[in-house]
Design an enzyme around this catalytic site. Structure first.
Site, PDB file in Angstrom:
ATOM      1  N   GLU A  78       0.719  -1.110  -0.055  1.00  0.00           N
ATOM      2  CA  GLU A  78       0.033  -0.128  -0.164  1.00  0.00           C
ATOM      3  C   GLU A  78       0.785   1.201  -0.062  1.00  0.00           C
ATOM      4  O   GLU A  78       0.424   2.364  -0.267  1.00  0.00           O
ATOM      5  CB  GLU A  78      -0.964   0.069   1.008  1.00  0.00           C
ATOM      6  CG  GLU A  78      -1.982  -0.982   1.025  1.00  0.00           C
ATOM      7  CD  GLU A  78      -2.913  -1.171   2.349  1.00  0.00           C
ATOM      8  OE1 GLU A  78      -2.411  -0.512   3.398  1.00  0.00           O
ATOM      9  OE2 GLU A  78      -4.014  -1.689   2.142  1.00  0.00           O
ATOM     10  N   GLU A 109       7.536 -21.942   7.742  1.00  0.00           N
ATOM     11  CA  GLU A 109       8.099 -21.086   8.733  1.00  0.00           C
ATOM     12  C   GLU A 109       9.158 -21.581   9.488  1.00  0.00           C
ATOM     13  O   GLU A 109       9.782 -20.831  10.445  1.00  0.00           O
ATOM     14  CB  GLU A 109       7.271 -20.493   9.585  1.00  0.00           C
ATOM     15  CG  GLU A 109       6.376 -21.597  10.522  1.00  0.00           C
ATOM     16  CD  GLU A 109       5.421 -20.946  11.352  1.00  0.00           C
ATOM     17  OE1 GLU A 109       5.324 -20.706  12.387  1.00  0.00           O
ATOM     18  OE2 GLU A 109       4.256 -20.487  10.955  1.00  0.00           O
TER      19      GLU A 109
END
Length: 270
Positions: A78, A109
């Site tokens: 953004e 992960e």
């Protein structure tokens, strides 16, 4: 047991009336901004250091897994449309790569080495900053990435929701926002995710303001990529210059941004 994994204050959720479910979730959510407030001094220290690096050409990287990784990607994605910065200036990376944005990649992960490999693909250097995002504070992907980045001279920070975590120990400027047990035990996409989102908002927004990407309270460098933003830009130019809507459109068409349109108009007017 870590705070994020401790048992919920509520039980028998499946028997709870819907209104009570919603009210109690909201009640817990209201505690999150207060927890973030306590971390403001730590956030300030991190932002000050990020700005120093970015004024010298540095970039900002977020690394995380699961919800934490996705939040970093959202925040990074953004920045260009909001502040007109290059797409490579703020970068979000997550365990499992782009595929994991929509679908969990098993055990991604748990790799201590992969984050550094992912970072190296961007020719990361000592001007850059790496922020690890991990609610638990024990994600191997994040710990390994921060350790390697710090050894190589990058600025390192983190956003975690437990005190005294391994992720915080790996970061030079840790931000710990302890929000307490989740409404659904261990569901860190809830309060912890909200806290991380709030901190990310604070970090990226304050960094961009410090870098001069806001004038007054306006996003003067935003990308004019849809009708809503074009209309917003027209109103901003009209407000700053007192020109007509038609003239504001002409200025934006010619100069491409609110900042340039206003600055050129003012120069020509004088």
């Amino acid at each position: 047991m870590s705070t994020t994994e401790s048992s919920s204050k509520y039980d028998n959720l499946e028997k709870m009336p819907l209104f009570d479910l919603l009210k109690n979730i909201n009640k817990e959510d209201q505690t999150v901004p207060l927890a973030v407030e306590k971390a403001i001094p730590s956030i300030q220290k991190l932002v000050e250091e990020i700005v120093k690096r970015m004024k010298n050409g540095g970039r900002l990287f977020y690394i995380g897994a699961g919800t934490s990784g996705r939040l970093g990607i959202v925040d990074a994605s953004e920045c260009p449309p909001t502040y007109g910065v290059p797409h490579g200036m703020v970068i979000g990376l997550m365990a499992g790569g782009d595929e994991a944005i929509r679908k969990a990649v098993e055990y991604a992960e748990d790799d201590f080495e992969q984050a550094w490999k992912d970072l190296q693909a961007f020719d990361i250097n000592e001007k850059d900053t790496v922020i690890g995002i991990a609610a638990s504070g024990r994600t191997p992907y994040v710990i390994g990435g921060l350790n390697d980045a710090r050894k190589a001279g990058m600025l390192t920070g983190c956003i975690v929701c437990n005190e005294g975590s391994k992720v915080a120990a790996a970061a030079e400027f840790p931000v710990e926002v302890v929000v307490g047990p989740e409404f659904v035990t261990g569901s860190t996409r809830m309060k912890s995710g909200t806290a991380q989102k709030l901190v990310l908002n604070m970090v990226s927004t304050s960094v961009m303001i410090q870098l001069g990407k806001v004038r007054g309270n306006k996003m003067v460098d935003m990308q004019l990529s849809n009708h809503k933003l074009v209309n917003r830009a027209i109103n901003m130019v009209m407000e700053a210059t007192s020109v007509s809507e038609e003239k504001a459109k002409e200025l934006l068409d010619e100069y491409g941004s609110v900042r340039e349109a206003v600055d050129h108009y003012m120069q020509e007017s004088n």
